[in-house]
Design a protein around this motif. Sequence first.
Motif, PDB file in Angstrom:
ATOM      1  N   ALA A 142      33.753  26.092  81.107  1.00 48.40           N
ATOM      2  CA  ALA A 142      35.161  27.127  81.223  1.00 48.40           C
ATOM      3  C   ALA A 142      34.544  27.739  82.032  1.00 48.40           C
ATOM      4  O   ALA A 142      35.647  28.891  83.310  1.00 48.40           O
ATOM      5  CB  ALA A 142      35.153  27.783  79.520  1.00 48.40           C
ATOM      6  N   GLY A 143      33.012  28.986  82.685  1.00 53.96           N
ATOM      7  CA  GLY A 143      33.819  29.667  83.977  1.00 53.96           C
ATOM      8  C   GLY A 143      32.788  29.499  84.748  1.00 53.96           C
ATOM      9  O   GLY A 143      33.928  30.134  86.053  1.00 53.96           O
ATOM     10  N   PHE A 144      32.806  28.317  84.911  1.00 52.15           N
ATOM     11  CA  PHE A 144      33.923  27.506  86.273  1.00 52.15           C
ATOM     12  C   PHE A 144      34.690  27.638  86.515  1.00 52.15           C
ATOM     13  O   PHE A 144      34.842  27.370  87.563  1.00 52.15           O
ATOM     14  CB  PHE A 144      32.010  26.347  86.920  1.00 52.15           C
ATOM     15  N   VAL A 145      35.341  26.584  86.155  1.00 53.93           N
ATOM     16  CA  VAL A 145      36.658  26.516  85.856  1.00 53.93           C
ATOM     17  C   VAL A 145      37.164  28.026  86.063  1.00 53.93           C
ATOM     18  O   VAL A 145      38.092  28.152  87.170  1.00 53.93           O
ATOM     19  CB  VAL A 145      37.474  25.795  84.543  1.00 53.93           C
ATOM     20  N   PRO A 198      38.874  37.679  83.291  1.00 55.85           N
ATOM     21  CA  PRO A 198      38.348  37.613  82.870  1.00 55.85           C
ATOM     22  C   PRO A 198      36.883  36.453  82.692  1.00 55.85           C
ATOM     23  O   PRO A 198      36.536  36.465  81.809  1.00 55.85           O
ATOM     24  CB  PRO A 198      40.182  35.873  81.855  1.00 55.85           C
ATOM     25  N   PHE A 199      36.677  36.261  83.829  1.00 52.57           N
ATOM     26  CA  PHE A 199      35.434  35.534  84.326  1.00 52.57           C
ATOM     27  C   PHE A 199      34.317  36.537  84.105  1.00 52.57           C
ATOM     28  O   PHE A 199      33.797  35.821  82.805  1.00 52.57           O
ATOM     29  CB  PHE A 199      35.735  35.436  85.782  1.00 52.57           C
ATOM     30  N   GLY A 200      34.897  37.565  83.967  1.00 52.91           N
ATOM     31  CA  GLY A 200      33.600  38.209  84.092  1.00 52.91           C
ATOM     32  C   GLY A 200      33.213  38.640  82.400  1.00 52.91           C
ATOM     33  O   GLY A 200      31.900  38.076  81.565  1.00 52.91           O
ATOM     34  N   ARG A 201      34.461  38.926  81.545  1.00 54.86           N
ATOM     35  CA  ARG A 201      33.995  38.951  79.583  1.00 54.86           C
ATOM     36  C   ARG A 201      33.434  37.539  79.553  1.00 54.86           C
ATOM     37  O   ARG A 201      32.905  37.249  78.517  1.00 54.86           O
ATOM     38  CB  ARG A 201      35.621  39.168  79.627  1.00 54.86           C
ATOM     39  N   HIS A 202      33.439  36.512  79.791  1.00 56.80           N
ATOM     40  CA  HIS A 202      33.796  35.103  79.735  1.00 56.80           C
ATOM     41  C   HIS A 202      32.055  35.321  79.584  1.00 56.80           C
ATOM     42  O   HIS A 202      30.744  34.011  78.834  1.00 56.80           O
ATOM     43  CB  HIS A 202      33.684  34.700  79.948  1.00 56.80           C
ATOM     44  N   GLU A 203      31.698  34.929  80.993  1.00 60.42           N
ATOM     45  CA  GLU A 203      30.725  35.221  81.819  1.00 60.42           C
ATOM     46  C   GLU A 203      29.326  36.134  80.923  1.00 60.42           C
ATOM     47  O   GLU A 203      28.156  35.994  79.819  1.00 60.42           O
ATOM     48  CB  GLU A 203      29.958  35.757  82.766  1.00 60.42           C
ATOM     49  N   LEU A 204      29.490  36.864  80.404  1.00 63.23           N
ATOM     50  CA  LEU A 204      28.055  38.109  79.497  1.00 63.23           C
ATOM     51  C   LEU A 204      28.131  37.621  77.817  1.00 63.23           C
ATOM     52  O   LEU A 204      27.202  37.948  77.237  1.00 63.23           O
ATOM     53  CB  LEU A 204      29.200  39.499  79.613  1.00 63.23           C
ATOM     54  N   GLN A 253      28.254  34.672  77.484  1.00 57.80           N
ATOM     55  CA  GLN A 253      27.451  32.509  77.023  1.00 57.80           C
ATOM     56  C   GLN A 253      26.155  32.848  77.401  1.00 57.80           C
ATOM     57  O   GLN A 253      25.313  33.994  78.368  1.00 57.80           O
ATOM     58  CB  GLN A 253      28.152  32.100  78.500  1.00 57.80           C
ATOM     59  N   PRO A 254      24.942  32.226  76.567  1.00 62.69           N
ATOM     60  CA  PRO A 254      23.577  32.210  76.537  1.00 62.69           C
ATOM     61  C   PRO A 254      23.014  31.250  78.550  1.00 62.69           C
ATOM     62  O   PRO A 254      22.194  31.727  78.483  1.00 62.69           O
ATOM     63  CB  PRO A 254      23.401  31.606  75.731  1.00 62.69           C
ATOM     64  N   ASP A 255      23.837  30.770  78.363  1.00 68.05           N
ATOM     65  CA  ASP A 255      23.155  30.099  79.824  1.00 68.05           C
ATOM     66  C   ASP A 255      25.054  30.546  80.846  1.00 68.05           C
ATOM     67  O   ASP A 255      25.970  29.160  80.886  1.00 68.05           O
ATOM     68  CB  ASP A 255      23.176  28.949  79.660  1.00 68.05           C
ATOM     69  N   PRO A 256      24.969  31.691  81.851  1.00 69.89           N
ATOM     70  CA  PRO A 256      26.283  31.204  82.335  1.00 69.89           C
ATOM     71  C   PRO A 256      26.536  30.669  83.834  1.00 69.89           C
ATOM     72  O   PRO A 256      25.236  29.571  83.630  1.00 69.89           O
ATOM     73  CB  PRO A 256      26.400  32.838  82.723  1.00 69.89           C
ATOM     74  N   ALA A 257      27.482  30.592  84.104  1.00 69.19           N
ATOM     75  CA  ALA A 257      27.647  29.509  84.830  1.00 69.19           C
ATOM     76  C   ALA A 257      27.162  30.424  86.372  1.00 69.19           C
ATOM     77  O   ALA A 257      26.526  30.089  86.797  1.00 69.19           O
ATOM     78  CB  ALA A 257      29.224  29.903  85.095  1.00 69.19           C
TER      79      ALA A 257
END
Length: 512
Positions: free
Chosen positions: A225-228, A267-273, A275-279
């Motif tokens: 999802a992060g890479f998308v 939204p990408f930044g909020r999602h990445e923060l 994630q335990p293993d973010p994109a």
Amino acid sequence: MARDSTTTGGASATGWRTSIRGSAAGITAGLIGWLFLVEITSGVLQGYYVPLIPDLVEHLGIHDADFNWFEAAQLLLSALVVPILAKLGDMFGHKRVLLVSTVLTAGASWWLVVAGDFWSFLAAWALQGFYVVWLPLEIALIFERGRRSGTGASQTRRAAGLLVVALEAGAIIGALSSGRILTALGGDIPLTMMLPAVAVTLVFFAILFGVPESEPLPGRTLDLAGFVLLSLALLLITSGLTFLRLNGPQTWWVWGLIAIGVLAFLPFGRHELRQPDPAIDLRVLRQPNMWPVQLTAGLIGISLLGAQAPLSTYAGTPRENGYGLGLDAGDISTLIGAYLISMIVGALLFPLVSRWATPRIALIIAASLVAVGYLLFLPFHLETWQVFLNMAIAGLGSGALVGAMPAAAAAAAPRGQTGVASALTNTTKTIGGSFASAVFGVVLFAGAAQAVTAGASSLSGYLTVWAICGAGALVAAVLLCFVPKLAFADAAPVDAEPGPRIDPAAEHPTGH
């Protein structure tokens, strides 16, 4: 799915690992010869087709301006796929992904041989852009091998300099040979296009049999999802910049695309923060030894990718305009060749300056050289020797930074993130180059009506281009001053065997 690298290479790989433990120099010696061949091939791909552009345009039955779409498509694809491939390299092994990208590049290169219309050639040309991930993967592979000896940072700088030498030498070989090969083959375009395809095919076997695998950390996951979200933002921004160059700044929806792309990072930044293993690990990215390097890559991309076409057209502008050098194609090629040689010298000098001073100081000096070189164009641009001197100064800095930026990013990244950190410098450089290409195209076209000869741009347009390049590099030099003084230095050796995943904050508590 992470595999133990002992499954690749057998006894020779085991012996190679043993030699690393006994000799730090074994890392560079064991890898650089084979990776040197890879980067020569990468350089050939970048230089071989440029002299053939007029013949390719005629072969495909298209207009000169249509060739811009090929460049735009390849830049767009590289911006999208490089971070993903680099993360896969961190997860499953950098050699494995290097092989996959080489297969894709080889397939696209052979497709170019048989492509006879605009759309098939466009698709093949775009897919050939997978070679852009080679250098970040190589840097990550070298650094991960060197990390266990405690000399990964310094060895990677030396190896990166040699790889840039190979890259630029390949570009010179490609640029000087393709036209002559076409003539020797009686103007046969498909046969001429086979040469780089053969080179990429052969380099696959060099990687397969000559390059040992890195050892990824187990338990990694792909943040799809992060890479998308990241790909969507990059797609909008780079597409907007491409259409800005093609449609002009008066097209309102172009600016809308760019604005939506920038907003998509929220939204990408909020999602990445979460994630335990973010994109893309934003916590690592905001460290003081990482964010200036990434921004520097984008700012240097302005001149490195955006200024070469304006420099070539300025050199060919007839002198009756009151400016320009009035050089023919052969003399322009010589000028570009001299610039590439200065980049080779800069790449070789960078590790020496890093050892004499510090890597941080060397980066500041390199960025300052780029700034000085382009700012010197403002008062000195009417004589050939002046343009040559300016380009040589800028080339010294640019050559140093091409290899130094991914190497510095790898040194600043925690274990398991070297590939994606190195690749991000390529992504930001591509965005900077796309921005510059769009803006420079608009600036030069806007002043074309003021020129004496048809098709020439105005002097004020060229001065604007050089001022932007110089200012961007100057800002980069200032940003690098915020890097900690001892950043990118060698660290303590780490265990060669894969272990539990290390938290970035624990590995880099002070950002050093």
